[in-house]
Design an enzyme around this catalytic site. Structure first.
Site, PDB file in Angstrom:
ATOM      1  N   ASP A  28       0.910  -1.285  -0.022  1.00 45.69           N
ATOM      2  CA  ASP A  28      -0.069  -0.130   0.200  1.00 45.69           C
ATOM      3  C   ASP A  28       0.736   1.264  -0.086  1.00 45.69           C
ATOM      4  OD1 ASP A  28      -2.536  -1.205  -0.183  1.00 45.69           O
ATOM      5  OD2 ASP A  28      -2.678  -1.244   1.979  1.00 45.69           O
ATOM      6  N   LYS A 155      -1.480   6.838  -3.392  1.00 47.96           N
ATOM      7  CA  LYS A 155      -1.313   6.209  -4.786  1.00 47.96           C
ATOM      8  C   LYS A 155      -2.420   6.991  -5.441  1.00 47.96           C
ATOM      9  CE  LYS A 155       1.356   1.939  -4.073  1.00 47.96           C
ATOM     10  NZ  LYS A 155       1.509   0.653  -4.179  1.00 47.96           N
ATOM     11  N   ASP A 157      -2.065   9.239  -7.604  1.00 49.30           N
ATOM     12  CA  ASP A 157      -1.716   9.541  -8.670  1.00 49.30           C
ATOM     13  C   ASP A 157      -2.261   8.668  -9.733  1.00 49.30           C
ATOM     14  OD1 ASP A 157       0.299   8.118  -6.887  1.00 49.30           O
ATOM     15  OD2 ASP A 157       1.639   8.324  -8.826  1.00 49.30           O
ATOM     16  N   GLY A 461       3.200 -48.255  29.150  1.00 45.77           N
ATOM     17  CA  GLY A 461       4.071 -49.543  29.029  1.00 45.77           C
ATOM     18  C   GLY A 461       5.524 -49.657  29.607  1.00 45.77           C
ATOM     19  N   SER A 532       2.546 -38.276  31.661  1.00 45.03           N
ATOM     20  CA  SER A 532       2.658 -36.680  31.914  1.00 45.03           C
ATOM     21  C   SER A 532       3.820 -36.224  30.647  1.00 45.03           C
ATOM     22  CB  SER A 532       3.476 -36.542  33.229  1.00 45.03           C
ATOM     23  OG  SER A 532       4.219 -37.230  33.517  1.00 45.03           O
TER      24      SER A 532
END
EC number: 2.7.7.4
Length: 625
Positions: A28, A155, A157, A461, A532
């Site tokens: 922009d 812009k 222009d 496990g 955990s």
């Protein structure tokens, strides 16, 4: 951040300093606009202009954007990535201007620039009109407390300075602005390349425009710092100045209000009161100081006060609380982990905080409130925040310094969110610790042992429950008072409402940590057997307990060995896709980095592992814990 150009002006007490940002969608013309502003106001050093000329290789025309785009990557890509700061001044005012990136993935950079700005210049390409990123940036600017908005239609222009194009964009933006609460804005038609309406106004190319030029408006807009001076006195203590035994001062930048020697002040959160003895600076003592000035205050009394405390007007102190509603702007690639502890920094205070499941997130394009279980990169949501101790604060709408905070990941030290406090929750004032006469030390003394939490962690496990059970039997034989918390058993009752998503696993461990802490308070040696999987939650539990009470035991078993044991058939289900979020398969396990004890279940039997653990905890079996 990229800081180009001259050194920043000294801010202390200077009423003529305006902080502004430029933002909008990609391409922009933000950098070009700032370059033109600096060039036309003669705020560019000659050597800087020469360097840009050399980069151009002598080609015709000066690329004004290069006056701001300092990063090599920005010059190569033609975009702004970082927040580029420039400092300049006119006869009427000093300025700090930040050019913020337009790409959505750099929204976090834009928030950085907006967090302390007084004014925002929102750019809109006259050929494109109002775009989604324009709306996003406008909403964020309004959200973080910027009340002065300039709609710069750039812009012009390239559209022949067509008034109809300008009026249509202003009308479109005004409709959106009203919907998000922007009460007013100043619209200016501009051309960065040609310089129309930037320093001088009106431009002969826009005879239909009768408003101010951009620089003229920036020189005359009221400053938010003026409002800060009118509010009650607040000074977050940054550090305690003790150059010798005879001097003790409390240093920081005054967030709001003013102060004089003789003023009564209150130290928060303790509530202790005293009187200001002197206001000290490197240039000598001052008769008064106000918002924005960095000072050291000495007090008439010897008080307990340190970094993170607040000096405030004794008769009008700020609030303290540990539960809040807040807007959270999520800035990290990884999603918010509901219930996980993050470091929360507000002014000079640092506490641990958890974010509850968001009440909703905001669709910036449609301004809808959407249901959300978490927040992802660039999401904006409203949620409740809990801290581990009281924060001294003001609502963000009243004070940006004392109402704005950031969240930091405790593992990576990366900033993951910015937040704005709305208000404290009533229950935070209604719930207090009830003192009891029988202390945790008394409970432990009756049992003749030091409380501990033996935290067994490892894959499913690995043998956690089996080894923990063996350890408890050995401790019982030694006359120790113990209790074993097993993951499967807890999910039959206390945590039966939780599943196995990442958020549920975090909440599962938080609850277990609280239970283990209560049991340790009762003087027990607590054994916990939980996967955990996340280091952050294990560390969270560690910080709940006194030093050396948390003992992390890593039951180290390779995945293939744990999977071969698979007594419950869980790995097989996970491999078939029948069991989602299974640790080691489609959910990660973060092995401890510095556990107190490691047991190798390939090399040890459960009984050998238990013997090893007991010997580490009690080197001599006759030793009293």
């Amino acid at each position: 951040m990229t800081e180009a150009g001259r050194a920043p002006p000294r801010e202390g007490g200077h009423a003529g300093l305006l902080r502004l940002i430029t933002c909008g969608s990609v391409d922009d013309g933000k950098s070009t606009l700032i370059g033109r502003l600096l060039y036309d106001s003669k705020a560019i050093f000659a050597d800087h202009l020469d360097a840009i000329e050399q980069d151009r290789g002598g080609s015709a025309g000066l690329d004004l954007a290069l006056l701001v785009d300092g990063l090599a990557a920005e010059r190569e890509q033609g975009i702004t990535i970082d927040v580029a700061h420039r400092y300049f001044q006119t006869a009427r005012r000093k300025f700090i201007v930040a050019d913020c990136p337009g790409h959505e993935q750099y929204t976090r950079n834009m928030i950085t620039g907006a967090s302390r700005a007084d004014l925002a210049v929102i750019l809109v390409d006259a050929r494109k009109g109002v775009l989604p990123q324009t709306r996003r940036h406008s909403f964020l600017c309004h959200l973080v407390g910027i009340r002065h908005i300039v709609l710069a239609v750039t812009k012009m222009d390239l559209v022949g300075y067509d008034r109809t194009v300008f009026d249509d964009i202003v009308s479109q933006y005004a409709q959106f602005a009203r919907g998000i609460g922007i009460e007013g804005f100043t619209a200016i038609p501009l051309s960065g390349v040609e310089g129309d309406n930037i320093v001088a106004a009106p431009s002969p190319r826009t005879p239909w425009y009768e408003g101010p030029g951009l620089l003229g408006h920036l020189e005359s807009v009221p400053l938010l710092s003026d409002d800060a001076v009118a509010r009650p006195f607040r000074l977050p203590v940054q550090w305690v100045n003790r150059p010798d035994q005879d001097f003790r001062g409390f240093a920081g930048t005054i967030a709001s209000g003013s102060v004089r020697p003789g003023d009564p002040v209150r130290i928060l959160p303790s509530g202790t009161t005293s009187t200001v003895k002197a206001i000290v600076t490197q240039d000598g003592e001052l008769p008064a100081a106000s918002a924005g000035e960095a000072v050291t205050l000495t007090l008439e009394d010897a008080v307990d006060c340190g970094r993170g405390d607040m000096l405030a007007a004794a008769g009008d102190p700020p609030q303290t609380a540990d539960q809040f509603e807040a807007t959270v702007i999520w800035l990290a690639e990884d999603d918010l982990h509901v219930g996980r502890f993050y470091d929360c920094k507000l002014a000079t205070q640092t506490v641990r905080a958890t974010v509850r499941q968001p009440k909703y997130r905001i669709d910036v394009d449609r301004m809808d409130r959407l249901a959300a279980k978490t927040l992802s990169l660039n999401d904006i949501g409203v949620a409740e925040i809990y801290t581990d101790r009281e924060l001294v604060f003001e609502p963000f709408a009243k004070d940006r310094t004392l109402g704005g905070f950031i969240l930091i990941d405790r593992e990576t030290n990366a900033t993951v969110a910015a937040g704005l406090l709305h208000f404290s929750l009533r229950r935070s004032q209604n719930v207090h610790w009830q003192p009891t006469d029988i202390t945790r030390e008394h409970h432990a003394g009756l049992k003749n042992q030091t409380p501990r939490v033996l935290w067994f962690t490892g894959l499913s496990g690995a043998g956690k429950s089996t080894i923990a059970n063996e350890v408890e039997k050995k401790l019982a034989a030694m006359g120790r008072h113990t209790f074993l918390l097993d993951g499967d058993n807890i999910r039959h009752g206390l945590n039966k409402d939780l599943g196995f998503t990442e958020a549920d696993r975090i909440e599962n461990i938080r609850r277990i940590g609280e239970v283990a802490k209560l049991m340790a308070d009762a003087g027990l040696i607590v054994l916990t057997a939980f996967i955990s999987p996340f280091r952050a939650e294990r560390e969270m539990v560690r910080t709940m307990l006194a030093d050396h009470e948390f003992i992390e035991i890593f039951v180290n078993t390779p995945l293939d060995v744990a999977e071969s044991r698979d007594a419950k058939g869980l790995y097989k289900k996970a491999r078939r896709g029948e069991l989602k979020n299974f640790t080691g398969i489609d959910s990660p396990y973060e092995a401890p980095e510095n556990p107190e004890i490691v047991v190798d279940t390939v090399a040890m039997t459960p009984e050998e592992a238990a013997d090893h653990i007991v010997r580490r905890i009690f080197p001599q079996s006759q030793e009293r814990a």
